[in-house]
Scaffold this motif. Structure first.
Motif, mmCIF file in Angstrom:
data_model
loop_
_atom_site.group_PDB
_atom_site.id
_atom_site.type_symbol
_atom_site.label_atom_id
_atom_site.label_comp_id
_atom_site.label_asym_id
_atom_site.label_seq_id
_atom_site.Cartn_x
_atom_site.Cartn_y
_atom_site.Cartn_z
ATOM 1 N N CYS A 27 3.893 2.335 10.721
ATOM 2 C CA CYS A 27 3.093 3.522 10.398
ATOM 3 C C CYS A 27 2.692 3.630 8.937
ATOM 4 O O CYS A 27 2.145 4.662 8.532
ATOM 5 N N SER A 28 2.954 2.617 8.118
ATOM 6 C CA SER A 28 2.650 2.762 6.694
ATOM 7 C C SER A 28 1.168 3.017 6.466
ATOM 8 O O SER A 28 0.319 2.616 7.261
ATOM 9 N N LYS A 29 0.904 3.682 5.353
ATOM 10 C CA LYS A 29 -0.491 3.876 4.925
ATOM 11 C C LYS A 29 -1.100 2.524 4.653
ATOM 12 O O LYS A 29 -0.482 1.649 4.044
ATOM 13 N N ARG A 30 -2.335 2.324 5.121
ATOM 14 C CA ARG A 30 -3.018 1.069 4.859
ATOM 15 C C ARG A 30 -4.516 1.320 4.887
ATOM 16 O O ARG A 30 -4.966 2.353 5.392
ATOM 17 N N GLY A 88 0.370 6.227 7.807
ATOM 18 C CA GLY A 88 1.211 7.092 6.995
ATOM 19 C C GLY A 88 2.207 7.828 7.871
ATOM 20 O O GLY A 88 1.935 8.107 9.041
ATOM 21 N N GLU A 103 13.143 1.651 8.957
ATOM 22 C CA GLU A 103 12.406 0.410 8.730
ATOM 23 C C GLU A 103 11.333 0.198 9.810
ATOM 24 O O GLU A 103 10.212 -0.230 9.515
ATOM 25 N N HIS A 143 11.280 10.839 3.500
ATOM 26 C CA HIS A 143 10.531 9.615 3.208
ATOM 27 C C HIS A 143 9.058 9.835 3.490
ATOM 28 O O HIS A 143 8.693 10.572 4.405
ATOM 29 N N HIS A 144 8.264 9.159 2.707
ATOM 30 C CA HIS A 144 6.818 9.213 2.915
ATOM 31 C C HIS A 144 6.322 7.776 2.875
ATOM 32 O O HIS A 144 6.370 7.135 1.835
ATOM 33 N N PHE A 145 5.890 7.270 4.017
ATOM 34 C CA PHE A 145 5.470 5.855 4.081
ATOM 35 C C PHE A 145 3.950 5.744 4.034
ATOM 36 O O PHE A 145 3.249 6.626 4.511
ATOM 37 N N GLN A 170 8.507 2.529 9.091
ATOM 38 C CA GLN A 170 7.711 2.024 7.968
ATOM 39 C C GLN A 170 6.838 0.842 8.396
ATOM 40 O O GLN A 170 5.661 0.766 8.029
ATOM 41 N N ASP A 171 7.436 -0.069 9.181
ATOM 42 C CA ASP A 171 6.687 -1.257 9.619
ATOM 43 C C ASP A 171 5.464 -0.892 10.467
ATOM 44 O O ASP A 171 4.472 -1.607 10.474
#
Ligand code: NI
Ligand code: NI
Ligand code: NI
Lengths: 109, 109, 109
Positions: B64-67, B95, B58, A107-109, B61-62
């Motif tokens: 560390c997501s790219k932003r 990310g 999940e 996965h790449h988030f 993702q919550d």
């Protein structure tokens, strides 16, 4: 998808990372030490698609294989340095220990 | 049982570890650098039961997501700081690169 | 071939590595911290043939199992040290968290 874990000597890691980057492989460096290789070493994690495993291994082999090098030995402390001409000696450098691990999901988030 | 290896940015790792601990996931931090993510990064190892893989992903993702983030750029050295009003610029942060590995056996001694 | 990842307490790692080396297991040490074990810890990577997994696990168990230790507590700062006789207390030390991972291919360059 596979995860390649490559334990390589510190002295080879920059050249290896450059070569991998040039071929679009992304690497993460883990600080490691001892064991598989005598000198300071680094463990690279490289996530690769199945068909890229062999090209990746080839790059590792090209940049990290065991090889011999001539080095001038340190002259012994307290010795008569003037009369002592150190003879270069052959030492073995490099080498890589590589594990190819199966990956269930990526996965790449 | 699976082993989740998550490479995340240093700035996200404390918040991620707190969130994982809150949900009873146990993590080990490996010092890592470079590669998958541009800035300083950390690799977390998380051992999870099969049915906990998705909840764990999940949480990653919550947290560390790219932003995108607005940052004030450093004013150029030697420039006339008085007349220079730095405009905030958008940069991409965060990310995560995540590998889910099969585990053959797990032991706790 | 399997890859054994063993997270052990720092205080046990030298003894464990000595024992593994004595039995011809080669280890690579990854700097790690937190999580699975409360105190400072180290992650060892050990590549082993299938039939060597159990002997290797036994060595890890012999050298890293959780056990109780009597320690003298630090006397409280500012307390009257003369009249205070610290009672040794039992603490739990050691412990290992071990993952056995399948390996698809192993190379030594
Ligand atoms: Ni090429
Ligand atoms: Ni929650
Ligand atoms: Ni023995």
């Amino acid at each position: 998808m596979k995860l390649i874990l490559a334990v390589v000597q510190d002295k080879d890691v920059t050249r290896l990372q450059d070569a991998l980057t040039e071929h679009d492989f992304k690497t993460t460096k883990l600080a490691s030490s001892g064991g598989f290789l005598k000198e300071g070493n680094t463990t690279l994690m490289i996530g690769v698609d199945d068909e890229e495993v062999d090209p990746c291994l080839e790059i590792i082999q090209d940049n990290c294989s065991k090889r011999e090098q001539m080095v001038a030995p340190i002259s012994p402390m307290g010795g008569n340095a003037d009369s002592y001409i150190p003879k270069p000696v052959k030492v073995e450098v490099g080498g890589a220990t590589v594990f190819v691990l199966p990956v269930e999901a990526f996965h790449h988030f």
